[in-house]
Design a protein around this motif. Structure first.
Motif, PDB file in Angstrom:
ATOM      1  N   LEU B 199       0.832  -1.217   0.000  1.00 46.19           N
ATOM      2  CA  LEU B 199       0.000   0.000   0.000  1.00 46.19           C
ATOM      3  C   LEU B 199       0.859   1.256   0.000  1.00 46.19           C
ATOM      4  N   THR B 200       1.898   1.240   0.827  1.00 45.92           N
ATOM      5  CA  THR B 200       2.705   2.464   0.938  1.00 45.92           C
ATOM      6  C   THR B 200       3.546   2.698  -0.310  1.00 45.92           C
ATOM      7  N   ALA B 201       3.806   1.613  -1.074  1.00 46.04           N
ATOM      8  CA  ALA B 201       4.603   1.776  -2.293  1.00 46.04           C
ATOM      9  C   ALA B 201       3.727   2.089  -3.506  1.00 46.04           C
ATOM     10  N   ASP B 202       2.427   2.104  -3.305  1.00 45.80           N
ATOM     11  CA  ASP B 202       1.508   2.318  -4.432  1.00 45.80           C
ATOM     12  C   ASP B 202       1.518   3.796  -4.827  1.00 45.80           C
ATOM     13  N   GLY B 203       1.969   4.055  -6.035  1.00 42.88           N
ATOM     14  CA  GLY B 203       2.118   5.433  -6.488  1.00 42.88           C
ATOM     15  C   GLY B 203       0.806   6.174  -6.565  1.00 42.88           C
ATOM     16  N   LEU B 204      -0.257   5.462  -6.925  1.00 40.39           N
ATOM     17  CA  LEU B 204      -1.543   6.122  -7.114  1.00 40.39           C
ATOM     18  C   LEU B 204      -2.196   6.470  -5.765  1.00 40.39           C
ATOM     19  N   LEU B 205      -2.118   5.534  -4.833  1.00 44.65           N
ATOM     20  CA  LEU B 205      -2.722   5.780  -3.518  1.00 44.65           C
ATOM     21  C   LEU B 205      -2.003   6.894  -2.769  1.00 44.65           C
ATOM     22  N   ASN B 206      -0.703   6.981  -2.989  1.00 50.88           N
ATOM     23  CA  ASN B 206       0.100   7.931  -2.218  1.00 50.88           C
ATOM     24  C   ASN B 206       0.431   9.208  -2.984  1.00 50.88           C
ATOM     25  N   ALA B 207      -0.140   9.338  -4.159  1.00 52.15           N
ATOM     26  CA  ALA B 207       0.138  10.550  -4.948  1.00 52.15           C
ATOM     27  C   ALA B 207      -0.340  11.775  -4.162  1.00 52.15           C
ATOM     28  N   PRO B 208       0.336  12.913  -4.333  1.00 51.00           N
ATOM     29  CA  PRO B 208      -0.100  14.124  -3.623  1.00 51.00           C
ATOM     30  C   PRO B 208      -1.569  14.431  -3.918  1.00 51.00           C
ATOM     31  N   LEU B 209      -2.259  14.926  -2.907  1.00 48.67           N
ATOM     32  CA  LEU B 209      -3.674  15.253  -3.081  1.00 48.67           C
ATOM     33  C   LEU B 209      -3.823  16.398  -4.075  1.00 48.67           C
ATOM     34  N   ALA B 210      -4.867  16.327  -4.883  1.00 46.49           N
ATOM     35  CA  ALA B 210      -5.114  17.402  -5.834  1.00 46.49           C
ATOM     36  C   ALA B 210      -5.420  18.674  -5.048  1.00 46.49           C
ATOM     37  N   ASP B 211      -4.791  19.777  -5.444  1.00 44.29           N
ATOM     38  CA  ASP B 211      -5.028  21.048  -4.764  1.00 44.29           C
ATOM     39  C   ASP B 211      -4.786  20.903  -3.256  1.00 44.29           C
ATOM     40  N   GLY B 212      -3.729  20.152  -2.906  1.00 43.84           N
ATOM     41  CA  GLY B 212      -3.495  19.823  -1.496  1.00 43.84           C
ATOM     42  C   GLY B 212      -2.732  20.912  -0.759  1.00 43.84           C
ATOM     43  N   GLU B 215       0.105  17.582   3.977  1.00 45.56           N
ATOM     44  CA  GLU B 215       0.482  16.197   3.698  1.00 45.56           C
ATOM     45  C   GLU B 215      -0.080  15.331   4.820  1.00 45.56           C
ATOM     46  N   LEU B 216      -0.843  14.334   4.433  1.00 43.59           N
ATOM     47  CA  LEU B 216      -1.491  13.488   5.435  1.00 43.59           C
ATOM     48  C   LEU B 216      -0.630  12.257   5.700  1.00 43.59           C
ATOM     49  N   PRO B 217      -0.319  11.976   6.969  1.00 43.50           N
ATOM     50  CA  PRO B 217       0.499  10.792   7.266  1.00 43.50           C
ATOM     51  C   PRO B 217      -0.291   9.508   7.043  1.00 43.50           C
ATOM     52  N   ASP B 218       0.419   8.487   6.582  1.00 43.32           N
ATOM     53  CA  ASP B 218      -0.191   7.158   6.388  1.00 43.32           C
ATOM     54  C   ASP B 218      -1.508   7.240   5.618  1.00 43.32           C
ATOM     55  N   LEU B 219      -1.436   7.884   4.472  1.00 39.97           N
ATOM     56  CA  LEU B 219      -2.657   8.100   3.681  1.00 39.97           C
ATOM     57  C   LEU B 219      -3.400   6.796   3.340  1.00 39.97           C
ATOM     58  N   PRO B 220      -2.686   5.714   2.947  1.00 40.67           N
ATOM     59  CA  PRO B 220      -3.429   4.474   2.635  1.00 40.67           C
ATOM     60  C   PRO B 220      -4.218   3.958   3.830  1.00 40.67           C
ATOM     61  N   TRP B 221      -3.673   4.197   5.025  1.00 39.83           N
ATOM     62  CA  TRP B 221      -4.378   3.730   6.222  1.00 39.83           C
ATOM     63  C   TRP B 221      -5.679   4.515   6.411  1.00 39.83           C
ATOM     64  N   LEU B 222      -5.591   5.819   6.188  1.00 40.56           N
ATOM     65  CA  LEU B 222      -6.796   6.660   6.266  1.00 40.56           C
ATOM     66  C   LEU B 222      -7.841   6.167   5.259  1.00 40.56           C
ATOM     67  N   LEU B 223      -7.375   5.875   4.050  1.00 41.25           N
ATOM     68  CA  LEU B 223      -8.310   5.424   3.013  1.00 41.25           C
ATOM     69  C   LEU B 223      -8.945   4.095   3.390  1.00 41.25           C
ATOM     70  N   ALA B 224      -8.115   3.177   3.928  1.00 40.51           N
ATOM     71  CA  ALA B 224      -8.650   1.859   4.304  1.00 40.51           C
ATOM     72  C   ALA B 224      -9.683   2.011   5.422  1.00 40.51           C
ATOM     73  N   SER B 225      -9.390   2.903   6.380  1.00 39.77           N
ATOM     74  CA  SER B 225     -10.333   3.098   7.486  1.00 39.77           C
ATOM     75  C   SER B 225     -11.638   3.693   6.977  1.00 39.77           C
TER      76      SER B 225
END
Lengths: 74, 706
Positions: B199-212, B215-225
């Motif tokens: 998950l952490t190596a996934d370029g798409l999941l961890n790409a910078p947020l649009a108009d961000g 920076e959110l820590p552990d973004l894939p974890w937030l998404l999974a939750s």
């Protein structure tokens, strides 16, 4: 229910593979890994799968490049 | 609510009902519950009860109403009340429970509730949860909360509002990843190291947020939750598996955002300061649900056009929230004491990150850049609507035609025309390749196969693409879709089907004429995906066989050891297939509901050549006939492998009794003269020993005739 009841023998939780034509069924039977899980042929287009081997059969069909439609009850 | 009231002890129910709608007589319990429900839906009664309540209680209901989430942990509500200036955060909750305006969530199997205070004190390790009826909280919204307006004076700024699609898009990407390979969980609730690395190596999941802006820590974890709360992923034993993308997405952007907003109070697995939160107290000691809500309610106090500094909002909360503020608070009861920072007086809550990251992408707040580079925030129209203090904002109509489907099967999805519903539809049939102002997807056999498997057809897929495509679909794309669809229709697998074996073709025709959901396989055979859809009143069952159960005994072995009779009422489809491997059908005759097979030298030789062993046949006969392979069958199967039989002449001595023969074989004087015992009274002797035997027997008066 005013209509007569139809006598029928029920085979529950059976795994079957139905092919578009008999040639495709033959092609599947020629696949050694698949043939191990086929215990019989109900008709020339319907193959009977060994109980508990449905996942393995689907996987093998996919590895052969087929995209079987899995018909399961909702 | 009805279920909760049914769990109340009668005395408690009477007490609560007495406050809620003031009954005039002693009604039975069922009547009390029915009248309580009616009272809650009566606006006049609710308003009267609210007026009678204390300000803290009204504020609490208003806070719940602003959240659009009726279920809250008591601990988080206590925190919210303390931030609103209530030293005793428990009392207003108890007051509302007694007033019938708040209800406890009771575990299944718990005994009847007698006392709210006792319930709170003995809730055990699970944090107690209460819920309020939306009809009540809707009336409480508007209550003054006594919050300050933390205005930042920075002149006029250009507001930047997100499109609200970032979370649906990323959840859709994660959903596809999990669909391919489920995420395995450890007992502590963490993901397996390899899955987390994936998950952490996934370029798409961890790409910078649009108009961000953060920076959110552990973004894939937030998404999974978030995805799990939204139902897009589901826990199955030790795995997180894909489920259905939220139905609210199909209703439009606002319902999708509303659902995500209501999910925040239950977002236990992630915090803006440290990212993922793991462990048994991740839920019970989670300070963020109340902090998130209060931070937005603080923004709701700003006058029109005013901005606030995220850091100032965070600071205000950190100074009052019991988790970050180490000042002793009035203690709560039992398991509902509010969360508290245990690692030291670190006052950094990360709420500024929440506002600039999570809330901005949820379209709750818009961001303005001040001259000094500082980001300021204020509520958007969507945010005001979500908090219940504004009307639903008129969203600009998207562009229905927003997809560019290219001959190389790539789809370019222009973001301004996307909707959560279209994101869900596209996620079903193509793989997301990039996110941005123009997102790209790739149509693949596997993704189209997945869409077909989920119930779509070639036509529905084509219609989805055509409805949103800016130009006609390329022929190559239509051809590929049709090829993949047709290919899928070539093979159907029934993993757990119900097979109907009719006595005659006419019976099958009759069943189909009655519109039973059967698919014809042959003239006497039909199949259904399962038997849940079948109306069995149409049938008289002559036999039932369940193939998930062990094989049933249905074969009888004849006295000759080679005739096998199959009881057709008890047999299954497997038995005849199995029989054909080593036996021959005996003329195809059916006698008294039995079909006969015969073991023949030819059939058994063929079986032996195809690898059938004596042991395998023994096992089969034990399962199907209750006895091992007969001697005759064994002879036919293995006789050819044994040494050749020998034919020879022998002289046979017949004696009058078996005891006589036993004596001859036992006595040393005669034992050596006997070749073999052929039967009870028959012994083989060599011709050259006849005279010697005669002499020995004469010694005790026995003669040999012949």
């Amino acid at each position: 229910m005013d209509k007569a009841r139809i006598p029928v023998k029920l085979h529950r939780r059976v795994c079957l593979v139905q092919t578009e034509d008999a040639v495709l069924a033959e092609e599947l039977l020629a696949r050694k890994k698949l043939a191990q899980d086929i215990v019989g042929r109900l008709t020339d287009r319907v193959l009977l799968v060994r109980p508990g081997r449905s996942d393995a059969v689907i996987q093998e069909l996919q590895s052969m490049g087929h995209t079987p439609s899995v018909v399961a009850s909702p | 609510m009805q279920q909760a009231l049914k769990r109340y002890d009668a005395a408690l129910l009477r007490a609560v009902g007495g406050k809620l709608f003031k009954p005039r007589s002693q009604w039975p319990v069922d009547e009390l519950i029915a009248r309580s429900l009616a009272a809650i839906n009566n606006v006049a009664v609710v308003d009267r009860r609210l007026r009678e309540s204390e300000q803290a209680s009204r504020r609490l209901l208003a806070v719940i109403g602003h959240s659009r989430q009726p279920r809250w942990r008591v601990g988080n509500l206590v925190e919210a009340l303390q931030m609103l200036g209530e030293d005793d955060g428990v009392r207003p909750i108890l007051d509302l429970l007694h007033a019938g305006l708040l209800y406890p969530e009771l575990p299944a199997g718990a005994s009847r509730l007698r006392d709210f205070k006792q319930w709170l004190a003995h809730a055990g390790t699970a944090a107690p949860v209460v819920f309020a009826h939306p009809a009540v909280t809707a009336r409480a919204v508007g209550e003054k909360l006594g919050l300050p307006a933390l205005i930042a004076d920075h002149g006029s700024l250009v507001a930047r509002e997100a499109d609200g699609l970032e979370w649906p898009l990323r959840i859709a990407v994660l959903w596809q990843r999990v669909k391919d390979v489920p995420l395995r969980r450890t007992q502590q609730g963490d993901f397996f190291k390899r899955d987390w690395e994936r998950l952490t190596a996934d370029g798409l999941l961890n790409a910078p947020l649009a108009d961000g802006f953060a920076e959110l820590p552990d973004l894939p974890w937030l998404l999974a939750s978030l995805a799990e709360i939204e139902g897009a992923l589901r826990s199955a034993e030790t795995e997180l598996q894909e489920a259905s993308l939220p139905s609210s997405w199909q209703e439009g952007l606002l319902p999708a955002l509303e659902s995500l907003w209501a999910a925040l109070p239950w977002l236990d697995g992630w915090g803006p300061q440290h990212g993922r939160r793991i462990g048994p107290d991740a839920g019970s000691a989670n300070p963020y649900p109340s902090a998130y809500l209060l931070s937005l309610l603080l923004l709701s106090q700003l006058p029109d056009g005013a901005w606030a500094e995220p850091a100032a909002i965070a600071k205000w909360i950190e100074e009052r929230h019991p988790y970050w503020n180490t000042k002793p608070q009035a203690l709560a009861v039992g398991a509902i004491s509010p969360s508290r920072e245990t690692t030291g007086p670190s006052a950094n809550s990360g709420l500024d990150v929440f506002l600039l990251g999570v809330a901005h992408q949820l379209r709750l707040v818009e961001v303005g850049n001040a001259a000094d580079g500082q980001c300021l925030v204020r509520l958007t129209a969507v945010g005001r609507w979500l908090l219940g203090i504004g009307d639903p904002p008129p969203l600009p109509q998207g562009f229905p035609q927003t997809l560019l489907v290219q001959p190389n099967l790539e789809i370019v999805a222009y973001r301004q025309g996307l909707t959560p519903g279209l994101i869900a539809d596209l996620s079903q049939l193509a793989a997301w390749k990039s996110l941005g102002p123009a997102c790209t997807l790739q149509l693949q056999p596997e993704t189209v196969y997945g869409a077909l498997q989920s119930g779509q057809t070639f036509e529905t897929i084509r219609q989805t693409l055509e409805r949103h495509a800016v130009r006609e679909l390329p022929a190559a794309v239509i051809d590929s879709l049709r090829t993949w669809s047709n290919k899928r229709e070539r093979i159907a697998v029934y993993p757990s089907g119900t097979l109907f074996e009719f006595a005659t073709p006419e019976d099958l025709n009759e069943a189909l004429a009655r519109r039973l959901p059967l698919t014809r396989l042959a003239d006497r055979w039909a199949v259904a995906a399962g038997d849940s859809q079948i109306d069995f009143r149409h049938f008289r069952l002559t036999g039932t066989r369940d193939y998930a159960l062990p094989p049933e005994r249905c074969v009888e072995v004849g006295e000759d050891g080679v005739t096998l009779s199959v009881d057709l009422a008890r047999s299954d489809l497997l038995v005849e297939s199995e029989l054909q491997r080593f036996a021959e059908l005996a003329g195809g005759t059916n006698l008294n509901g039995r079909r006969q097979y015969r073991l023949t030298p030819t059939s058994l030789t063929a079986a032996r050549d195809s690898g059938v062993t004596v042991r395998a046949l023994d096992d089969w006969f034990m399962q199907r006939a209750g006895q091992p392979l007969s001697a005759a069958g064994r002879l036919l199967l293995t006789g050819g492998l044994l040494p050749a039989a020998e034919a020879r002449r022998q002289l046979v001595l017949h004696v009058p009794t078996p005891d006589f023969a036993d004596g001859l074989l036992q006595w040393p004087g005669t034992r050596g003269l006997i070749l073999a015992r052929l039967g009870p009274t028959a012994l083989a002797i060599a011709e050259e020993n006849v005279e010697a035997l005669r002499k020995v027997l004469q010694t005790f008066g026995v003669g040999i005739s012949g």
